[in-house]
Design an enzyme around this catalytic site. Structure first.
Site, PDB file in Angstrom:
ATOM      1  N   ASP A   1       0.830  -1.207   0.000  1.00 26.93           N
ATOM      2  CA  ASP A   1       0.000   0.000   0.000  1.00 26.93           C
ATOM      3  C   ASP A   1       0.862   1.253   0.000  1.00 26.93           C
ATOM      4  OD1 ASP A   1      -2.544  -0.939  -0.154  1.00 26.93           O
ATOM      5  OD2 ASP A   1      -3.025  -0.731   1.961  1.00 26.93           O
TER       6      ASP A   1
ATOM      7  N   LYS B   1      -3.291   2.810  -2.300  1.00 30.27           N
ATOM      8  CA  LYS B   1      -4.576   2.986  -1.615  1.00 30.27           C
ATOM      9  C   LYS B   1      -4.450   4.224  -0.748  1.00 30.27           C
ATOM     10  CE  LYS B   1      -7.472  -0.310  -2.745  1.00 30.27           C
ATOM     11  NZ  LYS B   1      -8.752   0.045  -3.363  1.00 30.27           N
TER      12      LYS B   1
ATOM     13  N   MET C   1      -8.759   9.034   8.924  1.00 31.78           N
ATOM     14  CA  MET C   1      -8.979   9.636   7.598  1.00 31.78           C
ATOM     15  C   MET C   1     -10.014  10.752   7.670  1.00 31.78           C
ATOM     16  SD  MET C   1      -9.082   5.979   5.560  1.00 31.78           S
ATOM     17  CE  MET C   1     -10.177   5.269   6.825  1.00 31.78           C
TER      18      MET C   1
END
Length: 232
Positions: free
Chosen positions: A45, A71, A188
């Protein structure tokens, strides 16, 4: 149209979903290091720190094939369906496959979809846990998720980046939970920080303690401690 997957001559190796932790290579588990050093194919990732791979692969005589499957929220990313198919194909082809993810695979890491795909194809799979970034972030602040001195009775992990087409978390309800003495950890959440903070104020006062941490455990780490009103 029907498609078929070739049946391997022998049972495939176990595929591993490995947590790379928050970025500091010294926070890798011993098992993660062992699995990575035995891998022949590693799907990585974007959130995995470069230092992690460098430290793990340096002692190796033969380097594994590294496949970068980006990602990152808000950026062009490799389709999850493609990643799952690639893992299955490589595992059935006899490779020792590791899917390396930032943090922990089971905390907003989409490990569930990969577990289902591998198991459906008859590939043994195992998860190797890693330190989740939220835990590294609170450590960077010098406090804890469940600090008795401030009455923190638990912790709630929530995504601030909802799935496309999803209404996202019920922030009004979550604010009520936080008001009861539960530490709220938002992953996030920077892109929607202003909207999240405003929604949480339905049950929390403007001066409620809040903080943000970026690149926890990395040399680029930075943080800010503020209030719910001023944080955005």
């Amino acid at each position: 149209m029907w498609t078929t997957v070739p049946v391997p001559d022998r049972a495939p190796h176990t595929a591993y979903l490995v947590g790379a932790g928050p970025g500091d290579p010294e926070l890798l588990t011993l098992k993660a290091v062992r699995v990575l050093q035995a891998a022949t194919v590693i799907l990585v990732d974007d959130l995995v720190g470069e230092q992690v791979l460098a430290q793990v692969l340096e002692p190796r005589v033969s380097a594994p094939r590294i496949v970068h499957v980006g990602k990152r929220g808000g950026c062009a990313s490799t389709a999850q369906d493609f990643i799952c198919k690639l893992m299955v194909r490589e595992a059935l082809g006899g490779e020792k496959v590791v899917r390396l993810k930032g943090g922990d695979p089971l905390v907003f890491g989409r490990a569930g979809e990969e577990l289902v795909a591998l198991r459906a194809a008859g590939v043994p799979v195992e998860v190797v846990n890693g330190i989740t970034s939220g835990l590294a972030a609170v450590n960077a602040l010098g406090t804890g998720w469940t600090d008795r001195q401030v009455g923190a009775q638990g912790v709630l992990l929530v995504t601030g980046h909802p799935q496309p087409g999803s209404p996202g978390p019920d922030w009004d309800a979550i604010a009520g939970v936080a008001a009861s003495g539960i530490t709220l950890v938002v992953y996030m959440g920077v892109q929607h920080a202003a909207a999240i903070a405003a929604a949480l104020r339905s049950a929390l006062p403007a001066d409620w303690p809040a903080a943000a941490v970026q690149n926890a455990s990395n040399p680029q780490q930075r943080s800010v401690v503020a209030t719910l009103e001023s944080l955005p």
